[in-house]
Design an enzyme around this catalytic site. Structure first.
Site, PDB file in Angstrom:
ATOM      1  N   ASN A 205      38.222  18.497  75.727  1.00 46.66           N
ATOM      2  CA  ASN A 205      37.377  18.744  74.557  1.00 46.66           C
ATOM      3  C   ASN A 205      36.535  20.012  74.668  1.00 46.66           C
ATOM      4  OD1 ASN A 205      36.721  15.222  73.809  1.00 46.66           O
ATOM      5  ND2 ASN A 205      38.329  16.586  73.058  1.00 46.66           N
TER       6      ASN A 205
ATOM      7  N   GLU B 286      47.798  -3.463  76.249  1.00 46.10           N
ATOM      8  CA  GLU B 286      48.350  -3.544  74.902  1.00 46.10           C
ATOM      9  C   GLU B 286      47.662  -2.475  74.054  1.00 46.10           C
ATOM     10  OE1 GLU B 286      50.804  -5.626  73.984  1.00 46.10           O
ATOM     11  OE2 GLU B 286      50.888  -6.375  76.045  1.00 46.10           O
TER      12      GLU B 286
ATOM     13  N   ASP C 173      38.370   8.247  67.730  1.00 46.16           N
ATOM     14  CA  ASP C 173      39.065   9.381  67.127  1.00 46.16           C
ATOM     15  C   ASP C 173      38.840   9.405  65.615  1.00 46.16           C
ATOM     16  OD1 ASP C 173      40.623  11.624  67.055  1.00 46.16           O
ATOM     17  OD2 ASP C 173      42.533  10.555  67.187  1.00 46.16           O
TER      18      ASP C 173
END
Length: 243
Positions: free
Chosen positions: A72, A210, A24
Site C-alpha cells: 500500500n 474458507e 476492501d
C-alpha cells in the site's frame, strides 16, 4: 444487533474461531460519491469498530483486519499520509475495546511506521495482553510473503549459530516464528468489494480457510452481512485434505 443475530444466526450455526477481513473498497466507496479517497478510508475505519463488536457478540474468538499492506506504500502520498493519520486517531479510540475485555494485537513490520504510532501500538498491546473476551488483530504494514521471509531469516540465524540443524526445521517451528505465533490459523476470510483474491494476506494462516466474497464495499458492509458470511461458513464441509 441482537435482532439481526436472531434472524440470521441461531445456536446450531458453527461460528468460526478466527475470521480474517480484507477491508476492501474504501476508495471506490468515496469515488462513487464524488468524495476524496481518504474519506472512504475514514468511513471504513468507523465500520471496523462496528464489525469488531458484532463479531464478539456472535462468538468469534479472533478477528484480524487487513488495515495496510506492505504494497500500500505505492499509493499516492497524500492517501498514505491520510491513512497514517487515521491510524494515529483510531489507536486512541481503539482503547475503548480495552474496556470490553478485548485483547489487541498488531502484526506486520513496524519499523517503517512513525515512532509515535509504534509507541501507541506497544502501549495498547501491553494494557490488553491479559484480556480474554476476544482477540482483535490489526495487520499494519503487513504482507504474507514478508512475514514468511521474516520467519525464515529468524530460523536461518539459529542454523548459522549452530543452534539448529536444518533437518530439524518443522512446520511448527516456522509457525512459531510468524507474527501470529500464538494465534490459531484462519477459519474464514471475508473480502468485500467484489475482488476475489488473497492479496498477500496471511498466506500461511489461510492454507485451509474458507473464503467468502461479496460485492458490497467495505464501508457498507453491515452486521447482517457478517452474519451471512458466518452462515455460509457453517454450511461448508471442511475436510482439511481428507475425505
Amino acid at each position: 444487533m441482537a435482532e439481526t443475530k436472531k434472524m440470521i444466526l441461531d445456536d446450531n450455526v458453527a461460528v468460526p474461531v478466527h475470521v480474517g477481513v480484507i477491508m476492501d473498497g474504501n476508495g471506490r466507496w468515496a469515488k462513487k460519491r464524488g468524495l476524496p479517497r481518504k474519506l472512504g478510508h475514514r468511513e471504513g475505519a468507523k465500520n471496523f469498530r462496528t464489525i469488531t463488536r458484532h463479531a464478539k457478540a456472535v462468538g468469534v474468538q479472533y478477528i484480524t483486519f487487513y488495515a495496510f499492506s506492505t504494497e500500500n506504500w505505492k499509493r499516492p502520498k497524500d492517501e498514505v499520509d491520510a491513512i497514517m493519520e487515521l491510524f494515529e486517531k483510531y489507536l486512541d479510540e481503539v482503547r475503548d475495546f480495552v474496556e470490553e475485555n478485548i485483547r489487541i494485537r498488531f502484526i506486520g513490520d513496524r519499523s517503517a511506521l512513525s515512532e509515535n504510532l509504534q509507541r501507541k501500538m506497544a502501549s495498547v498491546e501491553e494494557d490488553s495482553k491479559d484480556f480474554t473476551a476476544m482477540t482483535l488483530v490489526l495487520a499494519i504494514n503487513y504482507g504474507g510473503r514478508d512475514e514468511i521471509c521474516h520467519a525464515v531469516k529468524a530460523i536461518a540465524r539459529k542454523v548459522k549459530e549452530g543452534a539448529l540443524d536444518p533437518e530439524d526445521i518443522t512446520q511448527d517451528m516456522i509457525e512459531a516464528n510468524l507474527y501470529t505465533e500464538e494465534i490459531p490459523p484462519l477459519d474464514l476470510v471475508i473480502r468485500p468489494s467484489g475482488e476475489q483474491r488473497l492479496s498477500n494476506f496471511m498466506i500461511w494462516q489461510a492454507a485451509y480457510a474458507e473464503f467468502y466474497y461479496t460485492n458490497i464495499l467495505w464501508p457498507d458492509f453491515k452486521n447482517e452481512d457478517f452474519d451471512r458470511a458466518v452462515l455460509a461458513y457453517s454450511e461448508r464441509n471442511r475436510r482439511f485434505g481428507g475425505v
